[in-house]
Design a protein around this motif. Structure first.
Motif, PDB file in Angstrom:
ATOM      1  N   MET A  10      43.237  42.738  15.367  1.00  0.00           N
ATOM      2  CA  MET A  10      44.041  41.983  16.330  1.00  0.00           C
ATOM      3  C   MET A  10      45.048  41.146  15.558  1.00  0.00           C
ATOM      4  O   MET A  10      44.810  40.778  14.416  1.00  0.00           O
ATOM      5  CB  MET A  10      43.149  41.049  17.146  1.00  0.00           C
ATOM      6  CG  MET A  10      42.109  41.750  17.977  1.00  0.00           C
ATOM      7  SD  MET A  10      41.029  40.578  18.828  1.00  0.00           S
ATOM      8  CE  MET A  10      40.046  39.962  17.468  1.00  0.00           C
ATOM      9  N   LEU A  11      46.165  40.827  16.192  1.00  0.00           N
ATOM     10  CA  LEU A  11      47.170  39.971  15.577  1.00  0.00           C
ATOM     11  C   LEU A  11      46.858  38.526  15.959  1.00  0.00           C
ATOM     12  O   LEU A  11      46.790  38.179  17.136  1.00  0.00           O
ATOM     13  CB  LEU A  11      48.574  40.361  16.061  1.00  0.00           C
ATOM     14  CG  LEU A  11      49.714  39.557  15.475  1.00  0.00           C
ATOM     15  CD1 LEU A  11      49.785  39.728  13.965  1.00  0.00           C
ATOM     16  CD2 LEU A  11      51.022  39.958  16.127  1.00  0.00           C
ATOM     17  N   VAL A  22      43.476  40.397  11.962  1.00  0.00           N
ATOM     18  CA  VAL A  22      42.074  40.055  11.740  1.00  0.00           C
ATOM     19  C   VAL A  22      41.165  41.040  12.481  1.00  0.00           C
ATOM     20  O   VAL A  22      41.541  41.608  13.499  1.00  0.00           O
ATOM     21  CB  VAL A  22      41.747  38.620  12.209  1.00  0.00           C
ATOM     22  CG1 VAL A  22      42.512  37.588  11.404  1.00  0.00           C
ATOM     23  CG2 VAL A  22      42.015  38.435  13.685  1.00  0.00           C
ATOM     24  N   GLU A  23      39.995  41.237  11.896  1.00  0.00           N
ATOM     25  CA  GLU A  23      38.911  41.925  12.596  1.00  0.00           C
ATOM     26  C   GLU A  23      37.902  40.845  12.931  1.00  0.00           C
ATOM     27  O   GLU A  23      37.761  39.868  12.200  1.00  0.00           O
ATOM     28  CB  GLU A  23      38.286  42.998  11.704  1.00  0.00           C
ATOM     29  CG  GLU A  23      39.184  44.192  11.510  1.00  0.00           C
ATOM     30  CD  GLU A  23      38.544  45.267  10.645  1.00  0.00           C
ATOM     31  OE1 GLU A  23      37.516  45.005   9.989  1.00  0.00           O
ATOM     32  OE2 GLU A  23      39.095  46.374  10.620  1.00  0.00           O
ATOM     33  N   SER A  24      37.200  41.010  14.022  1.00  0.00           N
ATOM     34  CA  SER A  24      36.238  39.990  14.426  1.00  0.00           C
ATOM     35  C   SER A  24      34.857  40.605  14.614  1.00  0.00           C
ATOM     36  O   SER A  24      34.723  41.788  14.917  1.00  0.00           O
ATOM     37  CB  SER A  24      36.687  39.304  15.717  1.00  0.00           C
ATOM     38  OG  SER A  24      36.772  40.252  16.755  1.00  0.00           O
ATOM     39  N   VAL A  42      33.210  35.495  13.964  1.00  0.00           N
ATOM     40  CA  VAL A  42      33.741  35.455  12.606  1.00  0.00           C
ATOM     41  C   VAL A  42      35.002  36.308  12.554  1.00  0.00           C
ATOM     42  O   VAL A  42      35.013  37.442  13.040  1.00  0.00           O
ATOM     43  CB  VAL A  42      32.704  35.999  11.594  1.00  0.00           C
ATOM     44  CG1 VAL A  42      33.275  36.017  10.185  1.00  0.00           C
ATOM     45  CG2 VAL A  42      31.430  35.180  11.647  1.00  0.00           C
ATOM     46  N   PHE A  43      36.073  35.748  11.972  1.00  0.00           N
ATOM     47  CA  PHE A  43      37.326  36.469  11.795  1.00  0.00           C
ATOM     48  C   PHE A  43      37.478  36.819  10.325  1.00  0.00           C
ATOM     49  O   PHE A  43      37.248  35.983   9.458  1.00  0.00           O
ATOM     50  CB  PHE A  43      38.525  35.629  12.247  1.00  0.00           C
ATOM     51  CG  PHE A  43      38.551  35.376  13.715  1.00  0.00           C
ATOM     52  CD1 PHE A  43      38.961  36.364  14.591  1.00  0.00           C
ATOM     53  CD2 PHE A  43      38.170  34.154  14.229  1.00  0.00           C
ATOM     54  CE1 PHE A  43      38.997  36.136  15.950  1.00  0.00           C
ATOM     55  CE2 PHE A  43      38.207  33.918  15.589  1.00  0.00           C
ATOM     56  CZ  PHE A  43      38.612  34.909  16.445  1.00  0.00           C
ATOM     57  N   HIS A  44      37.897  38.060  10.054  1.00  0.00           N
ATOM     58  CA  HIS A  44      38.118  38.530   8.690  1.00  0.00           C
ATOM     59  C   HIS A  44      39.569  38.976   8.581  1.00  0.00           C
ATOM     60  O   HIS A  44      40.007  39.855   9.331  1.00  0.00           O
ATOM     61  CB  HIS A  44      37.159  39.685   8.375  1.00  0.00           C
ATOM     62  CG  HIS A  44      37.359  40.278   7.025  1.00  0.00           C
ATOM     63  ND1 HIS A  44      36.972  39.645   5.869  1.00  0.00           N
ATOM     64  CD2 HIS A  44      37.914  41.457   6.647  1.00  0.00           C
ATOM     65  CE1 HIS A  44      37.283  40.408   4.848  1.00  0.00           C
ATOM     66  NE2 HIS A  44      37.858  41.507   5.285  1.00  0.00           N
ATOM     67  N   ASP A  45      40.308  38.380   7.648  1.00  0.00           N
ATOM     68  CA  ASP A  45      41.722  38.714   7.454  1.00  0.00           C
ATOM     69  C   ASP A  45      41.842  40.095   6.810  1.00  0.00           C
ATOM     70  O   ASP A  45      41.366  40.315   5.704  1.00  0.00           O
ATOM     71  CB  ASP A  45      42.375  37.647   6.562  1.00  0.00           C
ATOM     72  CG  ASP A  45      43.860  37.882   6.330  1.00  0.00           C
ATOM     73  OD1 ASP A  45      44.412  38.872   6.844  1.00  0.00           O
ATOM     74  OD2 ASP A  45      44.461  37.053   5.620  1.00  0.00           O
TER      75      ASP A  45
END
Length: 82
Positions: A10-11, A22-24, A42-45
């Motif tokens: 997602m942006l 990011v992926e969540s 949790v968000f991962h860049d």
């Protein structure tokens, strides 16, 4: 319940205007009895890894055989005999 990962990145637009992909992942938080008491997200860049990947290919619609006759395109049968 098990952790759930996002299907696609997602942006995320930060307050300063910077954009990150990011992926969540969402997971439940359980109390001592095993009951769901809350959750965590949790968000991962993944911005850098997205920049390294080529853009996805856009699938083309297959052309029906009857359209080949109308457009003058050769058929597979004609090519297979070569």
């Amino acid at each position: 319940m098990r952790p759930i990962k996002s299907v696609r990145p997602m942006l995320l637009i930060r307050r300063d205007g910077n954009e990150l992909y990011v992926e969540s992942t969402a997971a439940p938080i359980r109390d001592g009895s095993g009951h769901v008491a809350g959750g965590v997200l949790v968000f991962h860049d993944v911005s850098e890894s997205r920049e390294l990947k080529p853009p996805p290919l856009v699938p083309r619609e297959p052309r029906p055989a009857h359209r080949a006759r109308e457009t003058g395109a050769s058929s597979r049968a004609a090519w297979s005999g070569r």
